[in-house]
Design a protein around this motif. Structure first.
Motif, short mmCIF file in Angstrom:
data_model
loop_
_atom_site.label_atom_id
_atom_site.label_comp_id
_atom_site.label_asym_id
_atom_site.label_seq_id
_atom_site.Cartn_x
_atom_site.Cartn_y
_atom_site.Cartn_z
N UNK A 94 0.96 -1.19 -0.13
CA UNK A 94 0.23 0.12 0.05
C UNK A 94 0.87 1.32 0.13
N UNK A 95 0.95 1.97 -0.99
CA UNK A 95 1.94 3.03 -1.18
C UNK A 95 1.39 4.23 -0.93
N UNK A 96 2.16 5.09 -0.12
CA UNK A 96 1.59 6.40 0.09
C UNK A 96 2.01 7.38 -1.19
N UNK A 97 1.13 8.60 -1.37
CA UNK A 97 1.44 9.27 -2.63
C UNK A 97 2.83 9.76 -2.75
N UNK A 98 3.59 9.96 -1.65
CA UNK A 98 4.78 10.49 -1.85
C UNK A 98 5.74 9.33 -2.51
N UNK A 99 5.27 8.05 -2.48
CA UNK A 99 6.37 7.02 -3.09
C UNK A 99 6.08 7.03 -4.47
N UNK A 100 7.29 6.97 -5.56
CA UNK A 100 7.12 6.79 -6.89
C UNK A 100 6.57 5.47 -7.36
N UNK A 101 5.67 5.19 -8.27
CA UNK A 101 5.26 4.16 -8.63
C UNK A 101 5.81 3.40 -9.76
N UNK A 102 7.07 3.80 -10.25
CA UNK A 102 7.87 3.52 -11.49
C UNK A 102 8.14 2.15 -11.36
N UNK A 103 7.78 1.02 -12.36
CA UNK A 103 8.19 -0.23 -12.28
C UNK A 103 7.57 -1.38 -11.22
N UNK A 104 6.54 -0.61 -10.62
CA UNK A 104 5.82 -1.49 -9.41
C UNK A 104 4.48 -1.89 -10.06
N UNK A 105 4.19 -3.16 -9.57
CA UNK A 105 2.78 -3.68 -9.97
C UNK A 105 2.49 -4.60 -8.75
N UNK A 106 1.11 -4.80 -8.57
CA UNK A 106 0.39 -5.75 -7.36
C UNK A 106 -0.01 -6.97 -8.26
#
Length: 403
Positions: A243-255
């Motif tokens: 569960x990522x907070x908005x401050x964390x970049x999401x590049x290259x990440x999937x669930x």
């Protein structure tokens, strides 16, 4: 946090074993600390133990409570073998970097085993070999090349052709790699043991307490919580799992969603050495035995869409896991006594993302993705604690956001 996820459902096998309750207080007023950790799963627990051991004042918060997220859903095959084979990872990030990532994973698992022994955490930890079976990603010749690449990197690996695999383990596959020095353990007992040690060192645990806003400057970080109190810290560690907070970049990440089952206890039918077993396939099957002779089997992974659809598939996935387990070990009673589903994060390289956020040097993220979550949490505790102490971990760049 853009959306709160229901990270697991069903009945994980760990509910059959008692785990020490971890006390947490209500956060009723503003607080100040050296390090604030958001998340009290395995990653947060390892960070809390490492940082309190270094003498830092630590506060942990969690919007659910200790051990209430993904930790209870893990099958806890604690391996140094990264999801991405060394030969393939070398083509992705270069041979030197790939070898060093594998070496660091191996070293960190040894460190974790030593930490468990030193702290006398009774989590049913047992050193266990592993078998990596030929599958649709790596066939027998490719497995032989993978074993050679590991040995050249100084990582022990034995190639087992079909006949040897059948003779030694009773498994009918084209080939396998046999490795030594992995761990099987109870993840809830490990997590509670680490959090209890942090508490003994005057760490403070607050739950339910949800972070809603983050403000950081060059001097520190202030986190607002849903019910009003604010926490001021010199450093913030985000150990929120998937569960990522908005401050964390999401590049290259999937669930990804995964499913798992556990059988009744049948110790007389466990395969030799109770080795951890997984496939060189996509998606891959993975299995292990518990200390009392249950068999845990997981896999059938799919891209995460939503919790309702994921949960609706559990009965079908359970049947398929029982069937696949029976193909590998026909003598086993594969009937699922426990069945559950969970979510985990994945990256293209199979490596975790660990370190300070771009533009936010006092905010550190622990994203221990892939099938090596517990091992990667150990790496994170080493890298982040070194950074907070003003030191530089030699391998930090391997796992950094800007790698």
């Amino acid at each position: 946090m853009p959306r709160q996820l229901d990270l697991r459902s069903g009945k994980p096998v760990w509910s059959a074993y008692r785990s020490p309750a971890v006390p947490a207080e209500r956060l009723t007023r503003d607080a100040k600390t050296d390090v604030l950790i958001v998340g009290m799963g395995i990653s947060g627990a390892m960070m809390a133990e490492a940082l309190t051991r270094d003498g830092h004042a630590v506060i942990c918060i969690d919007r659910r409570g200790p051990l209430q997220g993904s930790t209870a859903a893990t099958t806890a095959l604690v391996a140094f073998e990264i999801d991405q084979p060394l030969t393939r990872l070398s083509r992705m990030i270069g041979g030197d970097a790939a070898r060093q990532a594998w070496i660091r994973s191996r070293l960190s698992l040894l460190n974790l085993r030593g930490r468990i022994a030193e702290l006398d955490i009774r989590c049913r930890s047992a050193e266990t070999p592993s078998l990596y079976l030929a599958g649709n990603r790596l066939d027998a010749p490719e497995l032989r090349s993978e074993a050679e690449a590991r040995r050249e990197a100084g990582i022990g690996a034995s190639f087992l052709p079909r006949k040897k695999l059948r003779e030694d383990f009773g498994i009918e596959r084209a080939a396998a790699i046999l490795s030594h020095g992995n761990l099987a353990l109870d993840p809830r007992k490990l997590t509670s043991g680490l959090l209890m040690r942090a508490l003994q060192r005057k760490g403070r645990l607050y739950a339910p307490a949800e972070a809603t806003a983050i403000e950081d400057t060059r001097l520190g970080v202030t986190v607002a919580t849903r019910h009003g109190p604010r926490i001021h810290a010199r450093h913030l560690v985000l150990a929120t799992g998937y569960e990522l907070l908005d401050i964390v970049p999401r590049t290259g990440h999937r669930i990804i969603s995964t499913w798992a089952i556990a059988t009744r206890s049948q110790p007389e039918k466990i395969w030799p050495l109770a080795a951890l077993i997984w496939e060189a396939s996509d998606p891959y099957l993975y299995l292990r035995a518990t200390s009392d002779g249950r068999v845990i089997c997981g896999g059938e992974d799919e891209e995460f869409t939503d919790e309702e659809r994921r949960d609706a598939l559990t009965a079908q996935k359970t049947d398929r896991l029982e069937e696949k387990l029976g193909r590998i070990f026909p003598r086993l009673d594969t009937t699922a006594e426990f069945a559950w589903t969970g979510s985990f994060g994945a990256t293209d390289t199979g490596l975790p993302i660990i370190g300070s956020l771009p533009g936010h040097p006092r905010v550190h993220a622990v994203m221990g993705y892939g099938g090596n979550g517990i091992t990667f949490s150990q790496i994170a505790s080493e890298i982040v604690s070194a950074s907070i102490a003003g030191k530089e971990d030699a391998d930090a760049s391997l796992f950094a956001f800007k790698r």
